[in-house]
Design a protein around this motif. Sequence first.
Motif, short mmCIF file in Angstrom:
data_model
loop_
_atom_site.label_atom_id
_atom_site.label_comp_id
_atom_site.label_asym_id
_atom_site.label_seq_id
_atom_site.Cartn_x
_atom_site.Cartn_y
_atom_site.Cartn_z
N ALA A 358 -5.54 -3.63 -6.47
CA ALA A 358 -6.09 -3.54 -5.17
C ALA A 358 -7.54 -3.52 -5.69
N ARG A 359 -7.98 -3.15 -6.89
CA ARG A 359 -9.04 -3.01 -7.26
C ARG A 359 -9.83 -4.50 -7.56
N GLY A 360 -8.97 -6.13 -7.34
CA GLY A 360 -9.42 -6.75 -7.81
C GLY A 360 -9.01 -7.35 -9.39
N PHE A 361 -8.07 -6.77 -10.24
CA PHE A 361 -7.64 -7.94 -11.14
C PHE A 361 -6.57 -8.66 -11.19
N SER A 362 -6.27 -9.35 -12.05
CA SER A 362 -5.45 -10.40 -11.59
C SER A 362 -4.29 -10.13 -13.12
N VAL A 363 -3.52 -9.27 -11.79
CA VAL A 363 -2.16 -8.95 -12.81
C VAL A 363 -1.08 -8.97 -12.46
N GLY A 364 -0.78 -10.69 -11.93
CA GLY A 364 0.48 -10.84 -11.37
C GLY A 364 0.57 -10.73 -10.08
N GLY A 365 0.19 -10.44 -9.21
CA GLY A 365 0.77 -10.44 -7.33
C GLY A 365 -0.17 -9.55 -6.62
N THR A 366 0.60 -9.55 -6.13
CA THR A 366 -0.81 -8.78 -5.12
C THR A 366 -0.89 -7.14 -4.49
N PRO A 367 -1.20 -6.86 -4.35
CA PRO A 367 -1.22 -5.25 -3.96
C PRO A 367 -0.04 -4.65 -3.55
N ALA A 368 0.66 -5.26 -2.09
CA ALA A 368 1.44 -4.89 -1.13
C ALA A 368 2.68 -5.30 -1.96
N THR A 369 2.65 -6.44 -2.67
CA THR A 369 4.41 -6.78 -3.14
C THR A 369 4.61 -5.94 -4.49
N LEU A 370 3.37 -5.58 -5.37
CA LEU A 370 3.49 -4.62 -6.46
C LEU A 370 4.05 -3.19 -5.95
N TYR A 371 2.69 -2.92 -4.97
CA TYR A 371 4.08 -1.67 -3.85
C TYR A 371 4.87 -1.03 -3.79
N ALA A 372 5.41 -2.41 -3.06
CA ALA A 372 6.99 -2.26 -3.54
C ALA A 372 7.67 -3.02 -4.54
N THR A 388 18.21 -0.11 0.07
CA THR A 388 18.00 0.39 0.45
C THR A 388 16.45 1.31 -0.05
N ALA A 389 16.02 0.52 -0.94
CA ALA A 389 14.13 0.54 -1.21
C ALA A 389 13.61 -0.38 0.16
N ALA A 390 14.08 -1.92 -0.11
CA ALA A 390 13.80 -2.26 1.16
C ALA A 390 13.92 -1.30 2.83
N SER A 391 14.66 -0.68 2.99
CA SER A 391 14.80 -0.08 3.95
C SER A 391 12.89 0.40 4.11
N PHE A 392 13.33 1.47 3.03
CA PHE A 392 12.08 2.36 3.01
C PHE A 392 11.09 2.21 2.80
N ILE A 393 10.89 0.84 2.05
CA ILE A 393 9.36 0.54 2.07
C ILE A 393 9.12 -0.13 3.96
N ALA A 394 10.17 -1.19 4.37
CA ALA A 394 9.56 -1.62 5.79
C ALA A 394 8.67 -0.22 6.22
N ALA A 395 9.91 1.38 6.17
CA ALA A 395 8.95 2.31 7.32
C ALA A 395 8.19 2.70 6.84
N ASN A 396 7.92 2.32 5.49
CA ASN A 396 6.49 3.08 5.08
C ASN A 396 5.74 1.53 4.63
N PRO A 397 5.15 1.27 4.70
CA PRO A 397 4.20 -0.12 4.28
C PRO A 397 3.28 0.20 3.95
N TYR A 398 2.29 -0.49 2.63
CA TYR A 398 1.31 -0.80 1.94
C TYR A 398 0.45 -0.41 3.17
N ASN A 399 -0.72 0.22 2.62
CA ASN A 399 -1.59 0.26 4.22
C ASN A 399 -3.17 -0.23 3.39
N ALA A 400 -3.61 -2.04 3.55
CA ALA A 400 -4.40 -2.23 2.53
C ALA A 400 -5.77 -1.37 3.51
#
Length: 484
Positions: A358-372, A388-400
């Motif tokens: 999220a700070r713009g570093f190149s660390v192998g993924g997007t913020p949303a993907t790594l958040y999940a 179970t985790a995927a259902s929770f993440i869908a209900a509480n998504p990353y907010n860019a």
Amino acid sequence: MVTNSCESDITSLNEDPKHPTVVPSGLLVASAQQELASQLLTSNVNNNISRFFTQQWAQTTYIDESNYDMVTRPIPRNHYNRMMASSSAIIHSPGVLSALRDAKQFLQNESISSITKSNNEAIIELISVYAWANLVDTYGDIPYFGALQAAPGNENNASEIPYDDAKTIYLDLIKRIDIANAMINTTESGYSNDLYYGGNMSKWKKMANSLKFRLAVTLSDVEPALAKTYAEAAYTNGLFIDKEDNFGLSAFPSGLFANPVYQDVVQSGRNDFIPSDVLVDYMNSTSDPRRGRWFTKIGGQFVGGAYGSSNSYAAYSHMTSSKSGDAGEDGYMLITPNAQGYLLDYTEITFLRAEAAARGFSVGGTPATLYAQAITASMVEYGFTPTTAASFIAANPYNAANWKQSIGFQAWVAMFNKGFQAWNFARRLDYPVFVNPADSTVDDVPVRMKYSDQEYLLNKNNVTAAAQKIGGDEVTTKIFWDIN
């Protein structure tokens, strides 16, 4: 503080202080590992109240600590002494860093291969860096370059030691990580009695990179260019990739080295520790399934205790030691004697990667993907399936649009029962926003711990100067990296 009085206690390891007995360095390293895990994971209110700094735990009977009274019980002194040097309250037990100092000295004369010796020295250095970083994150400026100079049996050290600039220490710690990492040779093992990795040097290399990554991300607001360089280098060299890489204990032994939370909450007979309404209300709002792993229900609901209040215990959920949660899944037993105890883990590193991205570093993924991935890692850690985790993440998504809030809240939840880790996330990201209790003994929720009261007796001139430099020895004085 490292002074004559503190340093002299280390001679309890020696029959003759002038001719110290040689102690196997591996025993001292194991002792330091035990002390480090015990101190950072304990919930004993004499030693560690980081869970109250993050308002995840609350008290119902003795509420001084959740109102941030650190004077009645000298908590800053006790934490400092356990991490730095032995204290009279810990008979025949050196602090983490003084034990490691002695281990490094004794190691030099041990008859082992040069590769094994190099590996062992790297282990000593990496544990030391971890402990030093904790002290900086807790107090700010501390004695560092001139600290722990006395060797076993040598009491001719200076009685007062200057404090060093916290950021300067941090940058030096990163250099030490790089040097230690370069010393590691994975063709041979390290200490056979290494409590964390059993001498597996491939694991230690990942730990070195992951610790560097943590320190780098911590520097993001004050040294963004350096933070990016260090974080990306650590990522390229290889971070933790699953929970098998975690730094700490996959299970505490029984007996005297049982899980400290079990000792403090169950074995001691105390029943006044409960989850706070600050945490439980948020988890209720997101329908977080981890509630069933961590807490029991009262009247069919998860209800946290009012933070800083002494209201009736019977009204609130409490930490559970039984299996519960999703049907058919193994529950995580939070306060059993053999529960896990990690000081740096895959879940934390993955949240740090999300923050770095999220700070713009190149660390192998997007913020949303790594958040999940980070939330999934936490869910799996406590026995839930990725579904179970995927259902929770869908209900509480990353907010860019407000990534600090998204990552801050979810990292805070995931770091439940890992007080210092949760405190670092909350201070750096400014989420959650904590409200000072009505009966608080301080002006606001602590963002640092005050210096040990013993420093004002044993190292008065230096601690006084340090307090003035950082803006006052107060719990509201921010650590150098906490600038927002």
